[in-house]
Write an enzyme that holds these catalytic residues in place. Structure first.
Site, mmCIF file in Angstrom:
data_model
loop_
_atom_site.group_PDB
_atom_site.id
_atom_site.type_symbol
_atom_site.label_atom_id
_atom_site.label_comp_id
_atom_site.label_asym_id
_atom_site.label_seq_id
_atom_site.Cartn_x
_atom_site.Cartn_y
_atom_site.Cartn_z
ATOM 1 N N ASP A 103 4.708 3.749 2.928
ATOM 2 C CA ASP A 103 3.933 4.910 2.466
ATOM 3 C C ASP A 103 2.459 4.792 2.843
ATOM 4 O OD1 ASP A 103 3.951 2.699 0.635
ATOM 5 O OD2 ASP A 103 3.072 3.965 -0.912
ATOM 6 N N GLU A 144 4.088 1.370 -2.225
ATOM 7 C CA GLU A 144 3.017 0.383 -2.485
ATOM 8 C C GLU A 144 1.742 1.068 -2.953
ATOM 9 O OE1 GLU A 144 -0.583 -1.973 -1.894
ATOM 10 O OE2 GLU A 144 -0.081 -0.123 -0.858
#
Ligand SMILES: CSCC[C@H](NC=O)C(=O)O
Ligand SMILES: [Zn+2]
Ligand SMILES: [Zn+2]
Length: 419
Positions: A81, A146
């Site tokens: 991400d 994350e």
């Protein structure tokens, strides 16, 4: 050299293809990221499987089996991400991965951390074509979420039976760019807390002067916290510690007042007010001392205050020790790492604590040694910034650095299972 070779299949073009996948929050396209990375892994001849601990949040696990599968393995981690990007403020669209004639590849995620995602694969591709055979098994984990805390990603992963079965002996995760020509390496992160302090107080007419209004109580706390912030910042400004070695306390929201159709009612003093803070705690600090400070000074009951600490992950390992990886002789992986960097012709600066927070904390909680490392020298630090870019030459050199690291780590023979 520049962008019109984008359709050619090369390490840089594969990097660009990955950068073009829109993995920014709040709606990261994990399906496309996983599909792309999996196809790359399979093309190289590696194993790939998808784990899904939370629906819609897949994790891709790539494996290169070693000749000595009972030795603890090496895990290379990268999150899929990205943080959002304000397109209009960029020189090039943030998911275009445009390469300029001077070799800069612009994209959200080019530094954080899609570079390492592809460099791991490209390094393994090259090692395989040189017929290198690893002794230890090498895994790559591509994890979701994350940037929003890792709770549905790395946190669930480390608790899983699949993770236990990997028998990880050493892990590498993202680091940060280095503006100079030394590589940076990180042995710890700061642990994040969200702190919300709430004040209650006497309501009244906006014209009145009296003690113990909610706003007054909140503002006293904010003053005291600002002084603490100042004291920490002064240590940094005096050059006695790095940013990442002190406790940061930064206000991120205030919420008070009585809403009206045109904004806020101006002649009423509210009975409640609150403020939120981002707090980062280095592994050397005592979280209980901060807790006491919050109870006694920042949100004391005598000032009609309450508080909530949102602990965003572990702050101690499961044995109660600080979340850090040794960078001395007590950690045999450290010398393997150091040697591999110098064999790749790299210089390493003094190991640092990372100012931000990564998924590494979840593995350090399990007492797995983790080094944070992203091989980017002579690169401005642009993570989460506008115009994030990485130079093609820096990206390509990073592949060589990982070839050296992966071959050294996977060949490392000493039995460290008793450490
Ligand atoms: C609550 S953990 C958040 C993790 C995030 N990581 C990168 O920026 C950070 O804010 O540091
Ligand atoms: Zn990152
Ligand atoms: Zn980030």
């Amino acid at each position: 050299q520049s962008d019109n070779e984008a359709d050619q299949d090369s390490p840089v073009s594969r990097f660009q293809r990955y950068l073009r996948i829109k993995t920014a929050h709040p709606d990261p396209d994990y399906a496309s990221a996983v599909a792309f990375l999996k196809s790359q892994a399979l093309e190289i001849g590696l194993n790939a499987r998808i784990l899904e601990f939370v629906p819609g949040k897949p994790l891709l696990l790539v494996t290169w089996y070693g000749s000595n599968p009972s030795s603890p393995s090496i895990l290379l981690n990268s999150h899929m991400d990205s943080v959002p990007a304000e397109s209009s403020k960029w020189l090039h669209p943030p998911f275009s991965a445009v390469r300029t004639s001077d070799g800069r590849i612009f994209a959200r995620g080019s530094q954080d951390d899609k570079c390492i995602a592809i460099q791991y694969l490209e390094a393994i591709r090259n090692l395989r074509s040189q017929n290198f055979v690893p002794a230890r098994t090498i895994h790559i984990s591509y994890v979701p979420d994350e940037e929003i805390g890792g709770f549905d990603g790395a946190a669930k992963f480390v608790q899983s039976k699949e993770f236990k079965e990997l028998n990880v002996g050493f892990m590498m995760d993202e680091g940060q760019a280095s503006p100079g020509d030394e590589f940076r390496v990180f042995y710890a992160d700061r642990s994040p807390w969200g702190l919300i302090i709430k004040a209650k107080g006497t309501p009244g007419h906006g014209s009145r002067m009296y003690d113990n209004s909610a706003m007054e109580n909140l503002m006293k706390s904010i003053e005291i916290m600002s002084r603490f912030r100042e004291s920490q910042f002064e240590i940094v400004k005096a050059g006695e510690a790095a940013n990442s070695e002190v406790i940061s306390v930064n206000p991120v929201f205030v919420n008070a007042g009585i809403p009206s159709p045109t904004g806020f009612v101006m002649n009423m003093q509210p009975s409640e007010a609150e403020a939120g803070f981002d707090i980062r705690i280095p592994p050397t600090a005592d979280p209980d001392a901060i807790r006491r400070r919050i109870v006694e000074e920042w949100a004391p009951a005598r000032r009609n205050m309450t508080f909530q600490i949102i602990e965003k992950g572990p702050i101690r390992d499961y044995l109660g020790g600080p979340l850090m990886t040794m960078t001395n002789d007590s950690n045999p992986w450290w010398s393997v790492f150091k040697t591999a960097i110098s064999e790749a012709g790299g210089k390493l600066s003094r190991p640092e604590i990372l100012a931000t927070t990564t998924d590494a904390r979840f593995m350090r909680q399990m007492k797995i040694p983790v080094l944070g490392f992203s091989p980017m020298t002579n690169t401005p630090i642009l993570l989460h910034d506008h115009n994030e870019f990485l130079r093609d030459s820096v990206f390509l050199r990073g592949i060589k650095v990982y070839e050296s690291l992966i071959s050294a780590l996977s060949s490392f023979q000493e039995d460290v299972s008793s450490q």
